[in-house]
Design a protein around this motif. Sequence first.
Motif, PDB file in Angstrom:
ATOM      1  N   UNK A  35      46.939  34.890  59.587  1.00  0.00           N
ATOM      2  CA  UNK A  35      46.668  35.784  60.704  1.00  0.00           C
ATOM      3  C   UNK A  35      46.949  37.251  60.357  1.00  0.00           C
ATOM      4  N   UNK A  36      48.059  37.489  59.656  1.00  0.00           N
ATOM      5  CA  UNK A  36      48.388  38.867  59.284  1.00  0.00           C
ATOM      6  C   UNK A  36      47.620  39.349  58.062  1.00  0.00           C
ATOM      7  N   UNK A  37      47.139  38.420  57.235  1.00  0.00           N
ATOM      8  CA  UNK A  37      46.465  38.805  55.993  1.00  0.00           C
ATOM      9  C   UNK A  37      44.952  38.921  56.164  1.00  0.00           C
ATOM     10  N   UNK A  38      44.338  37.923  56.825  1.00  0.00           N
ATOM     11  CA  UNK A  38      42.867  37.862  56.885  1.00  0.00           C
ATOM     12  C   UNK A  38      42.321  38.148  58.290  1.00  0.00           C
ATOM     13  N   UNK A  39      42.833  37.427  59.280  1.00  0.00           N
ATOM     14  CA  UNK A  39      42.233  37.522  60.613  1.00  0.00           C
ATOM     15  C   UNK A  39      42.517  38.880  61.273  1.00  0.00           C
ATOM     16  N   UNK A  40      43.779  39.345  61.187  1.00  0.00           N
ATOM     17  CA  UNK A  40      44.153  40.596  61.876  1.00  0.00           C
ATOM     18  C   UNK A  40      44.948  41.519  60.946  1.00  0.00           C
ATOM     19  N   UNK A  41      44.281  42.019  59.883  1.00  0.00           N
ATOM     20  CA  UNK A  41      45.020  42.857  58.927  1.00  0.00           C
ATOM     21  C   UNK A  41      45.572  44.137  59.561  1.00  0.00           C
ATOM     22  N   UNK A  42      44.991  44.554  60.710  1.00  0.00           N
ATOM     23  CA  UNK A  42      45.485  45.784  61.355  1.00  0.00           C
ATOM     24  C   UNK A  42      46.435  45.513  62.515  1.00  0.00           C
ATOM     25  N   UNK A  43      46.942  44.285  62.623  1.00  0.00           N
ATOM     26  CA  UNK A  43      47.847  43.959  63.738  1.00  0.00           C
ATOM     27  C   UNK A  43      49.050  44.896  63.720  1.00  0.00           C
ATOM     28  N   UNK A  86      33.964  31.140  60.183  1.00  0.00           N
ATOM     29  CA  UNK A  86      33.569  30.969  61.574  1.00  0.00           C
ATOM     30  C   UNK A  86      34.780  31.049  62.511  1.00  0.00           C
ATOM     31  N   UNK A  87      35.868  30.351  62.139  1.00  0.00           N
ATOM     32  CA  UNK A  87      37.029  30.330  63.039  1.00  0.00           C
ATOM     33  C   UNK A  87      37.730  31.687  63.104  1.00  0.00           C
ATOM     34  N   UNK A  88      37.743  32.414  61.995  1.00  0.00           N
ATOM     35  CA  UNK A  88      38.358  33.757  62.030  1.00  0.00           C
ATOM     36  C   UNK A  88      37.577  34.654  62.994  1.00  0.00           C
ATOM     37  N   UNK A  89      36.230  34.544  62.956  1.00  0.00           N
ATOM     38  CA  UNK A  89      35.403  35.336  63.894  1.00  0.00           C
ATOM     39  C   UNK A  89      35.753  34.993  65.341  1.00  0.00           C
ATOM     40  N   UNK A  90      35.883  33.672  65.574  1.00  0.00           N
ATOM     41  CA  UNK A  90      36.210  33.213  66.923  1.00  0.00           C
ATOM     42  C   UNK A  90      37.592  33.721  67.354  1.00  0.00           C
ATOM     43  N   UNK A  91      38.549  33.691  66.408  1.00  0.00           N
ATOM     44  CA  UNK A  91      39.903  34.170  66.719  1.00  0.00           C
ATOM     45  C   UNK A  91      39.866  35.658  67.082  1.00  0.00           C
TER      46      UNK A  91
END
Length: 221
Positions: free
Chosen positions: A125-133, A103-108
């Motif tokens: 953040x670099x691995x799961x939430x925003x792998x394409x950062x 849920x929180x990753x979606x919100x992020x």
Amino acid sequence: MIITMDGPAGAGKSTVARALARRLGFRFLDTGAMYRAVALAGKRAGLDWDAPDDLARLARSLDLQVAGDRILLNGEDVTEAVRASDVTAVTRYAADNPQVREHLVKLQRRLAAAEQNVVTEGRDQGTVAFPNAECKIFLTASPEERARRRLRDLQAQGEPVTFEQVLAAQQQRDQQDASRTVGPLRAAEDAVTLCTDGLSLEQVVDRLEKIAKSSSMPPVP
Ligand code: DC
């Protein structure tokens, strides 16, 4: 552009990420505060920590807003409240809960999508939430340096602790962060790792600014 900043507790991530965001004119997203806010809500609701589904349901029902440096829980500013040691002690129930993390990753992602430029700070953040950062930083410091910094903070708050106690608690926290089955702490393969031992805040931010600027340049044909 998204800049992710991950790393263990005590590496100076928060201060550095805030300073970098300010220098670049980016928004700053403190994702640890989001896990803390869910834990605070669970504590206030008197939830049974052994019932992860209840905490996940509660998390999904919350109105969590991140406004600049402040975090609002159902409209109430809880920026200071989420940092209290009794909330820190139960935050792992939120951080270890796969449904809460989802849920929180979606919100992020939603919060980042609403912005053009963000520095987002956490563990995954670099691995799961925003792998394409476009730019990923993994900030570390030696265990001794991190414990020395933490000891200074705790002593400034008048807590009677020793270096050995701080180091032992930190090792336990590192172990918890790294062994989490969902969203464990680790550097993304394409992250730049920076060890902050012996560097001032200014020196760290200078280096990160260079890294960020070089990653936002178009690729050389
Ligand atoms: O960075 P912090 O101390 O405010 O983080 C609080 C807790 O939340 C800590 O136990 C690590 C966890 N956390 C996480 O699992 N994933 C994130 N993206 C951010 C924090």
